[in-house]
Scaffold this active site. Structure first.
Site, PDB file in Angstrom:
ATOM      1  N   ASP A  29     -98.887 -26.805 -22.128  1.00 39.31           N
ATOM      2  CA  ASP A  29     -99.538 -25.589 -21.651  1.00 39.31           C
ATOM      3  C   ASP A  29     -98.646 -24.959 -20.562  1.00 39.31           C
ATOM      4  OD1 ASP A  29    -101.060 -23.667 -20.416  1.00 39.31           O
ATOM      5  OD2 ASP A  29    -102.816 -24.941 -20.074  1.00 39.31           O
ATOM      6  N   GLU A  79     -74.417 -34.336  -5.076  1.00 36.62           N
ATOM      7  CA  GLU A  79     -74.575 -35.576  -5.822  1.00 36.62           C
ATOM      8  C   GLU A  79     -74.142 -35.331  -7.265  1.00 36.62           C
ATOM      9  OE1 GLU A  79     -78.731 -36.645  -6.896  1.00 36.62           O
ATOM     10  OE2 GLU A  79     -79.306 -35.140  -5.416  1.00 36.62           O
ATOM     11  N   CYS A 111     -80.345 -35.694  -2.380  1.00 35.15           N
ATOM     12  CA  CYS A 111     -80.553 -34.306  -1.941  1.00 35.15           C
ATOM     13  C   CYS A 111     -80.423 -34.134  -0.427  1.00 35.15           C
ATOM     14  CB  CYS A 111     -81.916 -33.815  -2.417  1.00 35.15           C
ATOM     15  SG  CYS A 111     -82.105 -33.960  -4.194  1.00 35.15           S
ATOM     16  N   SER A 201     -91.865 -40.712  -6.309  1.00 32.31           N
ATOM     17  CA  SER A 201     -90.982 -39.944  -5.440  1.00 32.31           C
ATOM     18  C   SER A 201     -91.783 -38.952  -4.584  1.00 32.31           C
ATOM     19  CB  SER A 201     -89.970 -39.188  -6.306  1.00 32.31           C
ATOM     20  OG  SER A 201     -89.017 -38.597  -5.500  1.00 32.31           O
ATOM     21  N   HIS A 233     -87.205 -29.354   1.428  1.00 42.27           N
ATOM     22  CA  HIS A 233     -86.459 -29.639   0.203  1.00 42.27           C
ATOM     23  C   HIS A 233     -87.462 -29.473  -0.947  1.00 42.27           C
ATOM     24  CE1 HIS A 233     -84.417 -31.600  -2.963  1.00 42.27           C
ATOM     25  NE2 HIS A 233     -85.153 -32.683  -2.937  1.00 42.27           N
ATOM     26  N   LYS A 242     -97.553 -29.889  -1.212  1.00 40.37           N
ATOM     27  CA  LYS A 242     -98.345 -31.101  -0.962  1.00 40.37           C
ATOM     28  C   LYS A 242     -98.004 -31.701   0.399  1.00 40.37           C
ATOM     29  CE  LYS A 242     -99.121 -32.559  -5.732  1.00 40.37           C
ATOM     30  NZ  LYS A 242     -98.973 -33.602  -6.727  1.00 40.37           N
ATOM     31  N   ASN A 273     -84.349 -26.532  -9.164  1.00 37.98           N
ATOM     32  CA  ASN A 273     -83.883 -27.505  -8.181  1.00 37.98           C
ATOM     33  C   ASN A 273     -82.380 -27.360  -7.943  1.00 37.98           C
ATOM     34  OD1 ASN A 273     -83.664 -29.719  -6.522  1.00 37.98           O
ATOM     35  ND2 ASN A 273     -84.356 -31.218  -8.040  1.00 37.98           N
ATOM     36  N   SER A 306     -83.561 -38.760  -2.199  1.00 36.43           N
ATOM     37  CA  SER A 306     -84.141 -39.960  -2.809  1.00 36.43           C
ATOM     38  C   SER A 306     -83.275 -41.169  -2.545  1.00 36.43           C
ATOM     39  CB  SER A 306     -84.283 -39.761  -4.309  1.00 36.43           C
ATOM     40  OG  SER A 306     -85.259 -38.786  -4.559  1.00 36.43           O
TER      41      SER A 306
HETATM   42  N1  COA Z   1    -102.658 -25.977 -15.805  1.00 37.49           N
HETATM   43  C1  COA Z   1    -102.436 -26.117 -14.469  1.00 37.49           C
HETATM   44  N2  COA Z   1    -101.996 -27.281 -13.915  1.00 37.49           N
HETATM   45  C2  COA Z   1    -101.743 -28.318 -14.729  1.00 37.49           C
HETATM   46  C3  COA Z   1    -101.954 -28.241 -16.115  1.00 37.49           C
HETATM   47  C4  COA Z   1    -102.437 -27.007 -16.656  1.00 37.49           C
HETATM   48  N3  COA Z   1    -102.637 -26.839 -17.964  1.00 37.49           N
HETATM   49  N4  COA Z   1    -101.621 -29.430 -16.658  1.00 37.49           N
HETATM   50  C5  COA Z   1    -101.227 -30.239 -15.640  1.00 37.49           C
HETATM   51  N5  COA Z   1    -101.303 -29.564 -14.479  1.00 37.49           N
HETATM   52  C6  COA Z   1    -100.944 -30.036 -13.142  1.00 37.49           C
HETATM   53  C7  COA Z   1    -101.379 -31.463 -12.836  1.00 37.49           C
HETATM   54  O1  COA Z   1    -102.729 -31.518 -12.428  1.00 37.49           O
HETATM   55  C8  COA Z   1    -100.401 -31.817 -11.726  1.00 37.49           C
HETATM   56  O2  COA Z   1    -100.816 -31.224 -10.526  1.00 37.49           O
HETATM   57  P1  COA Z   1    -101.006 -32.132  -9.207  1.00 37.49           P
HETATM   58  O3  COA Z   1     -99.683 -32.811  -8.985  1.00 37.49           O
HETATM   59  O4  COA Z   1    -101.342 -31.146  -8.137  1.00 37.49           O
HETATM   60  O5  COA Z   1    -102.090 -33.091  -9.518  1.00 37.49           O
HETATM   61  C9  COA Z   1     -99.120 -31.081 -12.136  1.00 37.49           C
HETATM   62  O6  COA Z   1     -99.531 -30.083 -13.085  1.00 37.49           O
HETATM   63  C10 COA Z   1     -98.089 -31.961 -12.803  1.00 37.49           C
HETATM   64  O7  COA Z   1     -98.710 -32.688 -13.816  1.00 37.49           O
HETATM   65  P2  COA Z   1     -98.294 -34.177 -14.125  1.00 37.49           P
HETATM   66  O8  COA Z   1     -99.143 -34.699 -15.216  1.00 37.49           O
HETATM   67  O9  COA Z   1     -98.244 -34.968 -12.856  1.00 37.49           O
HETATM   68  O10 COA Z   1     -96.816 -33.914 -14.662  1.00 37.49           O
HETATM   69  P3  COA Z   1     -95.733 -34.904 -15.196  1.00 37.49           P
HETATM   70  O11 COA Z   1     -96.224 -36.289 -15.334  1.00 37.49           O
HETATM   71  O12 COA Z   1     -95.172 -34.238 -16.395  1.00 37.49           O
HETATM   72  O13 COA Z   1     -94.619 -34.951 -14.033  1.00 37.49           O
HETATM   73  C11 COA Z   1     -93.150 -34.323 -12.261  1.00 37.49           C
HETATM   74  C12 COA Z   1     -94.345 -33.877 -13.159  1.00 37.49           C
HETATM   75  C13 COA Z   1     -92.925 -33.239 -11.232  1.00 37.49           C
HETATM   76  C14 COA Z   1     -93.498 -35.607 -11.549  1.00 37.49           C
HETATM   77  C15 COA Z   1     -91.884 -34.477 -13.163  1.00 37.49           C
HETATM   78  O14 COA Z   1     -91.533 -33.207 -13.631  1.00 37.49           O
HETATM   79  C16 COA Z   1     -90.716 -35.088 -12.421  1.00 37.49           C
HETATM   80  O15 COA Z   1     -90.607 -36.293 -12.315  1.00 37.49           O
HETATM   81  N6  COA Z   1     -89.782 -34.246 -11.913  1.00 37.49           N
HETATM   82  C17 COA Z   1     -88.668 -34.714 -11.115  1.00 37.49           C
HETATM   83  C18 COA Z   1     -89.065 -34.773  -9.660  1.00 37.49           C
HETATM   84  C19 COA Z   1     -87.926 -35.267  -8.816  1.00 37.49           C
HETATM   85  O16 COA Z   1     -86.816 -34.942  -9.083  1.00 37.49           O
HETATM   86  N7  COA Z   1     -88.173 -36.069  -7.784  1.00 37.49           N
HETATM   87  C20 COA Z   1     -87.117 -36.654  -7.007  1.00 37.49           C
HETATM   88  C21 COA Z   1     -86.418 -35.706  -6.140  1.00 37.49           C
HETATM   89  S1  COA Z   1     -87.168 -35.496  -4.599  1.00 37.49           S
END
Ligand code: COA
Length: 391
Positions: A29, A79, A111, A201, A233, A242, A273, A306
């Site tokens: 979605d 990196e 980062c 993370s 960041h 958050k 990013n 990280s």
């Molecule tokens: N409409 C609106 N929001 C929606 C939705 C929809 N249809 N479906 C899901 N969401 C929301 C979820 O509720 C969640 O929000 P929340 O975090 O406020 O609860 C958000 O979208 C993400 O959903 P989630 O199921 O957690 O996504 P995911 O498991 O696919 O992972 C990340 C998302 C960001 C964790 C993933 O993209 C990732 O690992 N990115 C890399 C991050 C990174 O690099 N970190 C290290 C560097 S600091």
């Protein structure tokens, strides 16, 4: 004498995708990407750009001949190294025509690298007031195709000139830092794409922000009321939101600080990013878009790499800060980008130079950026300054 950011400039690839298109292609979605993660577009980096060219294309926008003659340190935070040994800063120094009487090197800690560079630069200029240091954060954020992290890709560079009596942001005050050996995001030597435990993370990032913010308050006696804004960041914009919510939720300053936070995400949500450059793109986004900032205002900066290293520090707006100049400079880069389809993006993804050994020549005609990666011969990267050819 004050020390801090005198000039700042941004550059990214001329190509991007809409995350709504990516969502459709991945059967997700679109609101998950647009609202849940908070990313609208992401830069797609063509083979003619790497961390060296992105960095040089950013810095060239602000350096004068006097700067080139005075800079005595070039620090590349990245990196996304272009060689297992040689620093990208050496190529950048040459491309930009910076005096050879300079130190040029690279700093890596996920980062966080550019923040280490900024702090080192501030200390250097404090000791040597006539020096100028060029710090560039440059990265290409790459996860796997069809992975959860794919929507949080992007890339680009932010260049900062650190000098005495800076025009933009005065630094050099108290800093609070925390490091801990954890596995939330890393990239083993055999991989080009990051391995990441994204939810873990996010938890660690919020925890490190809280720890360093507490330490900073204890050391300085400052509190939320002393800050006009916080910048973070931002691997994806929801992550910073958050973290900010975790410290302002019950405060009378919540509305004001959350409002300013929105200004700091405007560029990140359409670039994606930048790894170590993300914090500094957030800063640029705040400075260019908020109309509530005044000379002397204090801005908090939270840097996170990280693995993990966190640092909270702050700066005060200097008298030479000009919002419209920064806005025009960033938006010149962002308004001329070309949208790609998802198949076009996937094709570019597979052309990354580090994936294949051997000689290669890239078609540099399609990329109108000034500095380009033309290819690699005998293991040596070939960079070109296209302005010399175009006359
Ligand atoms: N409409 C609106 N929001 C929606 C939705 C929809 N249809 N479906 C899901 N969401 C929301 C979820 O509720 C969640 O929000 P929340 O975090 O406020 O609860 C958000 O979208 C993400 O959903 P989630 O199921 O957690 O996504 P995911 O498991 O696919 O992972 C990340 C998302 C960001 C964790 C993933 O993209 C990732 O690992 N990115 C890399 C991050 C990174 O690099 N970190 C290290 C560097 S600091």
């Amino acid at each position: 004498m004050t020390v801090g950011i005198d000039k700042i400039a941004f550059f990214t690839s001329p190509y991007y995708i809409e995350t709504a298109d990516l969502a459709k292609a991945r059967g997700v979605d679109p609101n998950k990407y647009l609202i849940g993660i908070g990313q609208k577009r992401q830069s797609v980096i063509p083979p003619t750009q790497d961390t060296v060219t992105l960095a040089a294309n950013a810095a060239v926008k602000v350096l004068t001949q006097e700067d080139r003659d005075t800079i005595d340190m070039v620090i590349l935070g990245t990196e996304t190294g272009i060689d297992n040994s040689k620093a990208g800063a050496i190529y950048i120094q040459e491309l930009l025509g910076i005096t050879q009487a300079a130190r040029a090197f690279e700093i890596k800690q996920a980062c966080y690298g550019a923040t280490a560079g900024v702090q080192m630069a501030v200390e250097h200029v404090t000791l040597h007031p006539h020096s100028k240091v060029l710090v560039i954060a440059s990265d290409i954020a790459r996860y796997g195709l069809k992975t959860a992290g794919e929507v949080t890709q992007g890339g680009g560079a932010v260049a900062m000139l650190i000098s005495s009596d800076p025009e933009i942001l005065i630094l050099g005050g108290q800093s609070a830092f925390h490091s801990e050996n954890i596995m939330d995001f890393w990239r083993p030597l055999y991989r080009r794409e990051a391995l990441v435990d994204g939810h873990y993370s996010t938890d660690v990032y919020i925890d490190f922000f809280n720890k360093t913010w507490q330490q900073y308050q204890q050391a300085t006696g400052q509190s939320l009321s002393d800050f006009s804004a916080f910048v973070f960041h931002l691997p994806f914009t929801k992550m910073g939101l958050k973290a900010l919510r975790s410290v302002v939720s019950t405060s009378e300053h919540a509305d004001r600080l959350l409002h300013e936070f929105d200004f700091s995400t405007q560029y990140g949500e359409i670039v994606g990013n930048l790894y170590t450059g993300s914090l500094y793109l957030s800063l640029l986004s705040l400075l260019a878009n908020s109309d509530q900032l005044h000379i002397g205002d204090r801005i908090g900066l939270f840097s996170y790499g990280s693995g993990a290293q966190g640092e909270f520090y702050s700066g005060q707006l200097a008298t030479g800060f000009k919002r419209q100049l920064l806005k025009t400079s960033v938006e010149d880069v962002l308004t001329n980008r070309q949208q790609l389809t998802i198949p076009e993006y996937e094709q570019l993804y597979s052309t990354d130079i580090s994936l294949h050994a051997g000689d290669v020549d890239f078609d540099t005609q399609k990329d109108e950026s000034r500095f380009l990666l033309a290819g690699r011969h005998g293991g040596q990267l070939k960079y070109v300054d296209s302005s010399l050819k175009r006359g």
